[in-house]
Design an enzyme around this catalytic site. Sequence first.
Site, PDB file in Angstrom:
ATOM      1  N   GLU A 155      38.009  52.192  41.137  1.00  0.00           N
ATOM      2  CA  GLU A 155      37.611  53.182  42.138  1.00  0.00           C
ATOM      3  C   GLU A 155      38.781  53.596  43.038  1.00  0.00           C
ATOM      4  O   GLU A 155      38.779  53.313  44.238  1.00  0.00           O
ATOM      5  CB  GLU A 155      36.456  52.660  42.980  1.00  0.00           C
TER       6      GLU A 155
ATOM      7  N   GLU B 248      30.028  56.282  42.259  1.00  0.00           N
ATOM      8  CA  GLU B 248      30.677  57.082  43.294  1.00  0.00           C
ATOM      9  C   GLU B 248      31.431  58.228  42.623  1.00  0.00           C
ATOM     10  O   GLU B 248      32.163  58.005  41.652  1.00  0.00           O
ATOM     11  CB  GLU B 248      31.608  56.201  44.136  1.00  0.00           C
TER      12      GLU B 248
ATOM     13  N   HIS C 251      32.745  54.176  53.377  1.00  0.00           N
ATOM     14  CA  HIS C 251      31.490  53.593  53.849  1.00  0.00           C
ATOM     15  C   HIS C 251      30.935  54.346  55.052  1.00  0.00           C
ATOM     16  O   HIS C 251      30.195  53.777  55.851  1.00  0.00           O
ATOM     17  CB  HIS C 251      31.693  52.121  54.208  1.00  0.00           C
TER      18      HIS C 251
END
Length: 411
Positions: A367, A271, A241
């Site tokens: 992820e 992503e 982030h």
Amino acid sequence: MDGTSNLNPDLIARPDFHRFHQGEKMLPFADTEYEARLAALRRIMADMGVDACVLTSMHSVAYYSGFLYCAFGRPYAQVVTQTDTVIFSAGIDAAQPWRRCYGDNITYTDWRRNNYWRAILSVTGQGKVIGFEGDHLSIAQMALLDEFLVPSAKVDIALATMTERLHKSPAEAELIRAGAATADVGGYAVRDAIRAGVREIDVAMAGRDAMELEIAKRFPDAEYRDTWVWFQSGINTDGAHNPVTSRVLERGDILSLNTFPMISGYYTALERTLFVETVDEASLKIWEANVAAHEYGMSLLKPGASCAAITHKINAFFAERDLLEYRTFGYGHSFGVLSHYYGREAGLELREDIDTVLQPGMVISMEPMLTIPEGQPGAGGYREHDILVITPDGNENITGFPYGPDHNVVG
């Protein structure tokens, strides 16, 4: 001369709250979708003995009404009883909350402090069993709830409502699919903008602009806000982030592409790990291991599997390759009405402490991320992220942008 010019404005009667309705209703879903959600909430209320729910979080208000509020320091709420659903909004918004909500809307004024609670009281009445969101309502607002509503009892309904949101309706799944496709559009725009000598911020803006245009094309009646891109390079890839900077890309840089379209409060994501022009041998080894974990993890997302069990299996996969120490967070999470600045569906995350069992209709990401510290071979953050819908016999991957070294050494 104006005959009222000499009147003391403090003596003019002004309402504590009122209804200001104009324009046509424009909602993300059909009325039947909100009716089904409210019916499910009312069953929860009946089971828990709740007379009225005072929902205060952005995600709950958006889920049960379609209205995504902009607080800016002001309180908002939705009150649901067995017969009514009412949004409470600040005067600064005028009739926009009414146009964007299912049901009624009351505007509270700022002529007197705590008119917000006087407006809510007008629907709930005093002495009732009140449902509230314990993970959102502040201590100060709880005290005001007690003062104005004088509840006979209070029941925390946050967990029950969150659990309800884990199961996506067909209409929700359709919107989430559109979000995933929009994230792919942003991903291609980002990849096209990558080259040595450009800044992170320039690449990120290309992806954001492409997604906003795509959302406007797909949803011409929506409100457009909150779509963003985090694009990181070099050392900036170490955190998932990390904000965008003006760092200039260099040949051989590791990159992290993160596109996040927001459609009517529904967040989706893409992503990917990339490299500028070339990838060294040490980095390639780490990248390929993370891709392998990503593919293995996706194969585990099936009905009947628990989040904790999936997590332990991916942990073992990394441990066998001496990479587990570089894992930085859980392996995936739910998708729906959530965002980076308001709620998440914490009951559906791929972590060791979550025992939720996957069921058809849930939507979850895979992820895995490895962060190799600076100074070590292959330094940087590696992450691949796909969104999957759990089906009766497995899963459906709704992310289309390719991953891995064969596709993402670019520039």
